[in-house]
Design a protein around this motif. Structure first.
Motif, short mmCIF file in Angstrom:
data_model
loop_
_atom_site.label_atom_id
_atom_site.label_comp_id
_atom_site.label_asym_id
_atom_site.label_seq_id
_atom_site.Cartn_x
_atom_site.Cartn_y
_atom_site.Cartn_z
N ALA A 72 -21.22 5.82 2.63
CA ALA A 72 -20.37 6.91 3.10
C ALA A 72 -20.51 7.11 4.60
N ALA A 73 -21.73 6.99 5.11
CA ALA A 73 -21.94 7.11 6.56
C ALA A 73 -21.33 5.92 7.29
N VAL A 74 -21.49 4.72 6.74
CA VAL A 74 -20.89 3.53 7.35
C VAL A 74 -19.38 3.70 7.40
N LEU A 75 -18.79 4.19 6.32
CA LEU A 75 -17.34 4.41 6.29
C LEU A 75 -16.93 5.44 7.33
N LEU A 76 -17.71 6.51 7.48
CA LEU A 76 -17.42 7.51 8.50
C LEU A 76 -17.30 6.85 9.87
N PHE A 77 -18.28 6.01 10.23
CA PHE A 77 -18.26 5.37 11.54
C PHE A 77 -17.12 4.37 11.67
N LYS A 78 -16.81 3.66 10.59
CA LYS A 78 -15.67 2.73 10.62
C LYS A 78 -14.38 3.50 10.87
N LEU A 79 -14.21 4.64 10.22
CA LEU A 79 -13.00 5.44 10.40
C LEU A 79 -12.92 5.99 11.83
N ASP A 125 -12.09 -9.58 4.54
CA ASP A 125 -12.45 -8.87 5.78
C ASP A 125 -12.33 -7.37 5.55
N VAL A 126 -13.47 -6.70 5.43
CA VAL A 126 -13.48 -5.27 5.13
C VAL A 126 -12.85 -4.46 6.26
N ASP A 127 -13.11 -4.86 7.49
CA ASP A 127 -12.54 -4.11 8.62
C ASP A 127 -11.02 -4.19 8.63
N GLU A 128 -10.49 -5.37 8.42
CA GLU A 128 -9.04 -5.56 8.41
C GLU A 128 -8.41 -4.83 7.23
N SER A 129 -9.06 -4.90 6.08
CA SER A 129 -8.54 -4.21 4.89
C SER A 129 -8.52 -2.70 5.10
N LEU A 130 -9.60 -2.16 5.66
CA LEU A 130 -9.65 -0.72 5.92
C LEU A 130 -8.58 -0.32 6.93
N LYS A 131 -8.45 -1.09 7.99
CA LYS A 131 -7.45 -0.82 9.02
C LYS A 131 -6.05 -0.81 8.40
N ASN A 132 -5.75 -1.81 7.58
CA ASN A 132 -4.43 -1.89 6.94
C ASN A 132 -4.20 -0.73 5.98
N TYR A 133 -5.21 -0.39 5.21
CA TYR A 133 -5.08 0.69 4.23
C TYR A 133 -4.86 2.04 4.91
N MET A 134 -5.52 2.25 6.04
CA MET A 134 -5.48 3.55 6.71
C MET A 134 -4.36 3.68 7.73
N GLN A 135 -3.58 2.63 7.95
CA GLN A 135 -2.57 2.67 9.02
C GLN A 135 -1.48 3.71 8.82
N THR A 136 -1.24 4.14 7.60
CA THR A 136 -0.21 5.17 7.37
C THR A 136 -0.77 6.59 7.37
N ILE A 137 -2.07 6.71 7.52
CA ILE A 137 -2.71 8.02 7.50
C ILE A 137 -2.75 8.55 8.94
N PRO A 138 -2.24 9.76 9.19
CA PRO A 138 -2.31 10.32 10.55
C PRO A 138 -3.76 10.45 11.01
N LYS A 139 -4.00 10.17 12.27
CA LYS A 139 -5.35 10.17 12.84
C LYS A 139 -6.01 11.54 12.83
N ASP A 140 -5.23 12.62 12.72
CA ASP A 140 -5.82 13.96 12.70
C ASP A 140 -6.08 14.46 11.27
N THR A 141 -5.89 13.60 10.28
CA THR A 141 -6.14 13.98 8.88
C THR A 141 -7.62 14.31 8.68
N ALA A 142 -7.89 15.40 7.97
CA ALA A 142 -9.27 15.73 7.59
C ALA A 142 -9.68 14.77 6.48
N ILE A 143 -10.79 14.09 6.67
CA ILE A 143 -11.27 13.08 5.71
C ILE A 143 -12.72 13.38 5.37
N VAL A 144 -13.05 13.26 4.08
CA VAL A 144 -14.43 13.37 3.62
C VAL A 144 -14.76 12.09 2.87
#
Length: 161
Positions: free
Chosen positions: A126-133, A97-116
């Protein structure tokens, strides 16, 4: 026309992202706005500052290991890629499950972090990932225009393995 195993392995992460319900061609998904784009030059300038953005490579694990932007990381845990490979080899019946994996991986990253995010030129991942984030609550997310090729063409640092 049959795809080779190598071609399938390269596009599997994009296919999983697209199959998970978010596609750049999906009319429900707005196009990436100009304010959500960043050039290779601007990213490099920001990398040299104290508060460098988190750079996420939206390509597959094999492409990442072949060459990636210095400081970039994959947006999913290694276990996701192991399970994807097992699925590709038909050893397991269910794709991870890509959504669950991304959610788990990003859970320690502050929501205001600048991401590229970046991918290859003309790659929608890259655009799909932007929208998922953004769905996960990240506000400061941008896509690097023209992908890793623009970065390489500028002579900016790349990690080769």
């Amino acid at each position: 026309m049959a795809f080779s195993v190598i071609k399938i392995a390269r596009i599997l992460p994009v296919l999983i992202l697209l199959a998970s319900g978010l596609s750049s061609a999906d009319p429900a998904v707005p196009p990436v706005g100009q304010e959500e784009k960043i050039s290779a030059d601007q990213l490099r300038k920001e990398q040299l500052q104290e508060t460098s953005p988190l750079v996420l490579d939206a390509r597959g694990q094999n492409d990442f290991h072949a060459a990636h932007i210095e400081g970039a990381v994959l947006p999913l845990a290694d276990e996701f890629y192991r399970q994807s490979e097992l699925y590709r080899l038909q050893i397991v019946n269910e794709a991870p499950d890509v959504d669950e994996s991304l959610k788990n991986y990003m859970q320690t990253i502050p929501k205001d972090t600048a991401i590229v995010t970046y991918c290859s030129k003309d790659c929608p991942a890259a655009a799909v990932l932007l929208f998922k984030l953004k769905e996960l609550g990240f506000k400061n997310v941008r896509v690097m225009e023209e992908g890793i090729q623009a970065w390489i063409d500028k002579g900016y640092p790349v990690v080769l393995q």
